[in-house]
Design an enzyme around this catalytic site. Structure first.
Site, PDB file in Angstrom:
ATOM      1  N   ASP A   1      -1.025   6.310   7.259  1.00  0.00           N
ATOM      2  CA  ASP A   1      -0.714   5.862   5.901  1.00  0.00           C
ATOM      3  C   ASP A   1       0.803   5.659   5.837  1.00  0.00           C
ATOM      4  O   ASP A   1       1.540   6.007   6.758  1.00  0.00           O
ATOM      5  CB  ASP A   1      -1.202   6.863   4.844  1.00  0.00           C
ATOM      6  CG  ASP A   1      -1.343   6.195   3.474  1.00  0.00           C
ATOM      7  OD1 ASP A   1      -0.763   5.113   3.260  1.00  0.00           O
ATOM      8  OD2 ASP A   1      -2.038   6.745   2.596  1.00  0.00           O
ATOM      9  N   TRP A   2       1.248   5.115   4.731  1.00  0.00           N
ATOM     10  CA  TRP A   2       2.653   4.736   4.553  1.00  0.00           C
ATOM     11  C   TRP A   2       3.577   5.937   4.829  1.00  0.00           C
ATOM     12  O   TRP A   2       3.546   6.923   4.102  1.00  0.00           O
ATOM     13  CB  TRP A   2       2.852   4.228   3.124  1.00  0.00           C
ATOM     14  CG  TRP A   2       4.236   3.806   2.754  1.00  0.00           C
ATOM     15  CD1 TRP A   2       5.367   4.587   2.748  1.00  0.00           C
ATOM     16  CD2 TRP A   2       4.652   2.517   2.323  1.00  0.00           C
ATOM     17  NE1 TRP A   2       6.444   3.861   2.350  1.00  0.00           N
ATOM     18  CE2 TRP A   2       6.038   2.581   2.069  1.00  0.00           C
ATOM     19  CE3 TRP A   2       3.991   1.304   2.114  1.00  0.00           C
ATOM     20  CZ2 TRP A   2       6.768   1.488   1.617  1.00  0.00           C
ATOM     21  CZ3 TRP A   2       4.729   0.223   1.659  1.00  0.00           C
ATOM     22  CH2 TRP A   2       6.101   0.310   1.419  1.00  0.00           C
TER      23      TRP A   2
END
Ligand code: NOJ
Length: 735
Positions: free
Chosen positions: A264-265
């Site tokens: 994820d980011w």
């Protein structure tokens, strides 16, 4: 490209170029990117960009074609980039939020919506969508419940698979024209943060993880999802992006996932903040060794993997494995033959939000609405009666979910517009200036669309109440701003704002015939609303065609058929609350006010206000008893459970007949009941239909005391009915 040619190309890549494939450029490096996470000074240089394998959140056929062309010219081996973005519940045409889509109990409908989202976003140059989010949700405080299809593993699995099919199509080898690759997220257990606070620690037993949380991801993987995204949270105190057991053993070996695993980011960088890496070098080493292929939006991989290989802390074979997987995904999308894939300005012109897509959005929205209460058949409305439409959401265009980041709010149909267009002859009157009563409603768009009204809030309230007093009925449109749900939108209270409750109270004082319509992205505490109003219709965040869909349902052109995908809690103190909870040694069997020494509260019931699977229609249905074709079931056999359902009302309606099973005693405690099947049945007044469910031994399996996924002989109870409180039952023995 043939596999041999791909391998030959791969063989030409330097270590730096392979590492480049694992680097995802954050959006703001190219003009116009849509930031969906923190943007920091990162020290990324043009050399990094030159070999980058993918880019995040950039859209538009013209722009992406330009970026691709330039990138391929600059890349030493002219390898195209992957363009990824969050296309969650639609691209330009926005569909109802996933939680609402769960309420349709209609995976085919969801597949159709996902296919439209794929078609539109592919035309704008997107190759990969970060959807479906299949995290199981039980806590309404968590803002991301809006992005899930609810609290039931079985329903979530069906919806997850439907979305993957819609995005990718049926072809397992190629992701063809008008299709995008699906990225299942967030692996694993992201939907269970402590206290409902986003990004917080997750504490789940391995059994609960496997039994309840993994099936959704598994269904998406089995449907062929090309990517998986790691979650931000820890599991057993290990952040997912560093969890080698979770990624290599569980995800790849046990669940059979062979696609691309993306963080994820900034989740790899955040291993430092989690306190399991001292610096970016260690974070990169942990994530690569755990099996994370792509680093989303930070330079941690691109700046550190080479040094890690050179020092022997990461083996080059791992980099090879990861980079080859990325190239294989590009190949699956056909990018080596056509790096622009479906990007087409002409298609953007002709298909984005075209009539047939809007039509699909309207039809989907109509099926997501859940009628929670309808005393004295207040609904449907009659066009002949004077109906006052009041409340801060009557004119709001911000009725798409928080993830509709590429949608166009200005194109959303408001309820006022919907009524005027769908029921032109209706005697509907609209209170002026209602957004002023709760300015928070337009929290996002306030700057963009300043209210036209010149009234002050007190006058607007008085005017609304005056109008209510003169009308036959009132439709009061309340809710929470759309940015109160979504990422990083946890709440500690689940009630409506005080100003809305004041409006409700004053309107009910002058006119008892009130129907409350709700726009919101999570289950709310609706006790007071439901006590005060004669009818309550949950509309969620219905998207582009929300107003027209709602008008059609309110005026009875369509009957509501939605069933709750998540329990509506009695109050916030009860959450997490879900229908398929475990049994306890001291179950509460009587009234909490007169019982002691049971698992209970002193001040509230254990049951939610409205349970999972619940939803009324404009007609009523009666259920016969359940009949079984045999009393015992052996492995390899099928037991058939049947029930007769009759429409006992005066209108045609659609019922979702639900099958629940309880394992009376297992080697570990089992849920009170679990959804195992459902059928939709449309019946005319007086008409009856027979519904039959096939029950097999496989449906009775679970993680037993020894950790095997198996069934155990014994007694099982079957419940069939309109919701998770279904009463009609029968029992059989598994031998
Ligand atoms: C963070 C979110 O958790 C994830 O769901 C999303 O796909 C990425 N940001 C990219 O925007």
């Amino acid at each position: 490209m043939q596999q041999e040619k791909l391998l030959a190309l791969f063989g030409e890549l330097s270590l730096e170029e392979k590492i480049g494939e694992l680097f995802q450029v954050p959006p703001f490096f190219f003009d116009g990117g849509n930031a969906t996470g923190p943007a920091e000074e990162m020290g990324i240089c043009s050399e990094d960009i030159r070999v980058a394998g993918s880019c995040l959140s950039l859209i538009g056929a013209q722009k992406l074609a330009q970026v691709q062309k330039l990138h391929m010219e600059n890349h030493p081996h002219h390898i195209p980039m992957l363009f990824m973005a969050d296309i969650i519940n639609g691209y330009r045409t926005v569909f109802p939020i996933p939680l609402a889509q769960g309420c349709t109990f209609d995976p085919d409908m969801t597949e159709k919506c996902a296919a439209i989202a794929a078609r539109e976003s592919a035309a704008s140059g997107i190759h990969v969508t970060f959807s479906p989010m299949v995290d199981l949700v039980r806590d309404a405080r968590w803002g991301r419940v809006m992005e899930s299809t609810g609290e039931d593993p079985y329903l979530n699995g069906l919806m997850a698979a439907a979305m993957v099919r819609g995005y990718q199509g049926q072809d397992r080898e190629h992701i063809g024209r008008g299709k995008v690759a699906a990225c299942v997220k967030h692996f694993a257990g992201y939907g269970a943060p402590d206290g409902g606070r986003d990004y917080n620690t997750v504490e789940l037993s391995e059994r609960t993880l496997r039994q309840d949380y993994l099936p959704g991801y598994q269904a998406a993987i089995d449907a062929g999802a090309a990517l998986v995204m790691t979650s931000f949270n820890t599991l057993d105190r290990v952040p997912s992006s560093a969890n080698a057991w979770l990624m290599r053993q569980v995800l790849r070996k046990e669940m059979g996932f062979d696609g691309v695993l993306i963080s994820d980011w900034a989740a790899i960088q955040e291993l430092i903040a989690h306190g399991i890496a001292e610096d970016a070098l260690q974070a990169a080493s942990l994530a690569m060794n755990a099996g994370v292929d792509i680093d989303m939006a930070t330079p941690v991989y691109i700046k550190n993997l080479k040094a890690l290989v050179e020092s022997g802390r990461v083996s080059e074979a791992l980099i090879d494995e990861a980079a080859l997987r990325v190239l294989m995904l590009k190949n699956k999308l056909g990018l080596f033959e056509n790096p622009y894939k479906d990007a087409s300005e002409a298609d953007e012109q002709s298909i984005l939000m075209c009539e047939s897509h809007r039509e699909a959005a309207r039809s989907c929205a109509e099926k997501t609405f859940v009628l929670l209460k309808n005393e004295e058949a207040l609904l449907p409305l009659n066009p002949e009666e004077t109906v006052a439409f009041i409340g801060p959401y009557v004119d709001s265009r911000f009725i798409s979910g928080a993830w509709s980041i590429f949608g166009d709010d200005d194109s959303c149909v408001t309820l006022r517009e919907g009524v005027k267009c769908m029921v032109p002859g209706a005697r509907a009157v609209f209170a002026p200036g209602c957004t002023l009563i709760d300015p928070g409603v337009e929290i996002v768009g306030f700057q963009k669309n300043p209210p036209r009204e010149t009234l002050d809030p007190e006058t607007a309230l008085a005017e609304a109440v005056r109008l209510a007093s003169t009308a036959d009925k009132v439709v009061l449109v309340l809710g929470e701003p759309r940015d109160y749900s979504g990422e990083c939108a946890s709440r500690s209270e689940l009630t409506l704002p005080k100003c809305q409750m004041k409006l409700l109270e004053q309107v009910c004082e002058v006119n008892p015939k009130v129907c409350v319509v709700l726009f919101n992205g999570r289950p709310l505490d609706l006790r007071q609303v439901s006590e005060a109003a004669q009818a309550v219709l949950e509309a969620w965040l219905p998207g582009t065609e929300g107003g027209s869909a709602l008008a059609r349902v309110l005026y009875g052109l369509e009957s509501p058929s939605g069933k709750l995908s998540m329990s509506m809690p009695y109050c916030v103190g009860q959450v997490p609350v879900y229908y398929n909870h475990m049994r306890t040694g001291r179950p509460l069997l009587g009234d909490y006010r007169t019982t002691k020494f049971c698992s209970q509260y002193l001040d509230i019931p254990n049951e939610p206000l409205y349970p999972f699977g619940y939803g009324l229609s404009y007609t009523s249905f009666a259920y016969s008893g359940v009949t079984l074709d045999r009393a015992s079931l052996h492995k390899g056999e099928t037991l058939r459970a049947s029930i007769r359902v009759t429409n006992t009302g005066t209108r045609t309606g659609t019922e979702t007949v639900q099958l629940y099973i309880q394992d009376v005693a297992g080697s570990v405690t089992r849920p009170v009941r679990e959804l195992k099947g459902f059928r939709k049945l449309t019946l005319a007044p007086g008409e009856s239909g027979q519904v039959t469910f096939d029950i097999t031994e496989q449906m009775l399996r679970f993680y037993t005391i020894s950790g095997d996924y198996a069934s155990e002989p014994g007694t099982f109870r079957i419940f069939i009915g309109p919701d998770s409180r279904a009463e009609q039952q029968a029992q059989f023995t598994l031998t």
